[in-house]
Design a protein around this motif. Structure first.
Motif, PDB file in Angstrom:
ATOM      1  N   GLY A   1      11.651  57.511  44.974  1.00 39.52           N
ATOM      2  CA  GLY A   1      12.170  57.704  46.325  1.00 39.52           C
ATOM      3  C   GLY A   1      11.095  57.934  47.358  1.00 39.52           C
ATOM      4  O   GLY A   1      11.374  57.972  48.556  1.00 39.52           O
TER       5      GLY A   1
ATOM      6  N   ASP B   1      20.777  60.671  49.173  1.00 40.12           N
ATOM      7  CA  ASP B   1      20.968  61.825  50.041  1.00 40.12           C
ATOM      8  C   ASP B   1      22.413  61.957  50.525  1.00 40.12           C
ATOM      9  O   ASP B   1      22.867  63.063  50.819  1.00 40.12           O
ATOM     10  CB  ASP B   1      20.056  61.732  51.276  1.00 40.12           C
TER      11      ASP B   1
ATOM     12  N   ASP C   1      21.429  62.791  43.321  1.00 36.84           N
ATOM     13  CA  ASP C   1      20.286  63.626  43.704  1.00 36.84           C
ATOM     14  C   ASP C   1      20.498  64.957  42.996  1.00 36.84           C
ATOM     15  O   ASP C   1      21.326  65.767  43.416  1.00 36.84           O
ATOM     16  CB  ASP C   1      20.215  63.823  45.219  1.00 36.84           C
TER      17      ASP C   1
ATOM     18  N   GLU D   1      16.847  60.001  42.391  1.00 37.30           N
ATOM     19  CA  GLU D   1      15.751  60.336  43.298  1.00 37.30           C
ATOM     20  C   GLU D   1      14.373  60.004  42.735  1.00 37.30           C
ATOM     21  O   GLU D   1      13.532  59.426  43.409  1.00 37.30           O
ATOM     22  CB  GLU D   1      15.830  61.833  43.626  1.00 37.30           C
TER      23      GLU D   1
ATOM     24  N   ASP E   1      19.408  68.359  45.822  1.00 41.38           N
ATOM     25  CA  ASP E   1      19.321  68.034  47.236  1.00 41.38           C
ATOM     26  C   ASP E   1      19.033  69.336  47.984  1.00 41.38           C
ATOM     27  O   ASP E   1      19.825  70.283  47.931  1.00 41.38           O
ATOM     28  CB  ASP E   1      20.626  67.425  47.743  1.00 41.38           C
TER      29      ASP E   1
END
Length: 265
Positions: free
Chosen positions: A37, A212, A86, A68, A89
């Motif tokens: 990412g 995200d 994710d 990610e 996060d």
């Protein structure tokens, strides 16, 4: 038929063990490399992602994982479904022990945001569980999310993807757009708070990726609110990968989204 809510809850239990085994920033912060990412992969990122990958592999079914750190990975015979994760996060908060970070997990039957059929976000601070199913509404802690929505004028705007320079560059432009700013540190959770009417708008000051927003955007949309990747529309066609990036804005209406986006540009 996979019960994705059960799978998500199992991932939460796995991540609780990871967090317990890495109790302070001394264990969580070491950088192990660079993730697909584009950000540094820290010890907590790697351990959390490893736990989720193992849980998905144990399902014994084919799927495509977008995550990610490792990027796109085929599990078994591949997907659909596509699972967009994710594991942490709000990783800066997690590394520093600030109790505002989450697991974000979305399941899609196709390659775009419009194809997301299930979204799950778990707040490791408040222990709130947020979920949505396409066409079936959104929930918090298992109860339908029916709280009063965002206000028609933006009293509270949640900013994410923030550094001091990024905030300084836009704060003055928000005069007349939003009365108050909040900077909390997890884009997925901020979008959930919009879905619950706790904030009135959300924007990310750096380009966001599918990992995200894929899960939380479904809560926003199931509540009938607006979300836009205003630098690369339309939102629904956004691919579930790590290449597409755009700043994101969400609010009660398309008009409010456009007003915030105009201030950012």
């Amino acid at each position: 038929m996979i019960d994705w809510l059960d799978v998500s809850r199992a991932c939460v239990r796995d991540l609780e063990e990871v967090l317990s085994g890495l109790p302070t920033r001394l264990e969580r912060e070491p950088v192990l490399g660079a993730g697909e990412g584009g950000d540094d992969t820290t010890a907590i990122d790697a351990a959390a992602e490893g736990a989720v990958v193992r849980r998905l592999e144990e399902l014994g079914v084919g799927l495509t994982l977008v995550s990610e750190e490792i990027g796109v990975q085929v599990i078994g015979s591949g997907g659909p479904p596509t699972v967009v994760v994710d594991p942490i996060d709000g990783s800066v908060n997690a590394k520093r022990g600030i109790p505002f970070f989450s697991l974000s997990l979305a399941v899609a039957d196709g390659p775009t945001m419009d194809d997301v059929v299930f979204g799950y976000v778990y707040d490791f601070g408040s222990r709130e569980e947020w979920a949505a199913e396409r066409g079936a509404g959104a929930s918090r802690d298992g109860a339908p999310l029916e709280a009063p929505g965002p206000k028609p004028d933006i009293e509270i705007l949640a900013l994410e993807g923030t550094t001091t320079d990024a905030i300084a560059a836009v704060a003055s432009e928000m005069r007349g757009v939003a009365y108050r700013l909040r900077i909390m540190g997890s884009l997925a959770l901020s979008l959930c708070h919009l879905a619950a009417g706790r904030v009135d708008a959300v924007c990310c000051l750096k380009p966001a990726r599918s990992v995200d927003i894929a899960a939380a955007q479904l809560l926003v949309r199931e509540r009938g609110y607006a979300i836009d990747l205003f630098e690369d529309p339309p939102f629904g066609a956004a691919p579930l990968d790590l290449r597409q990036r755009s700043r994101v804005v969400a609010a009660a209406t398309d008009e409010l989204c456009a007003m915030v986006a105009a201030a950012l540009t």
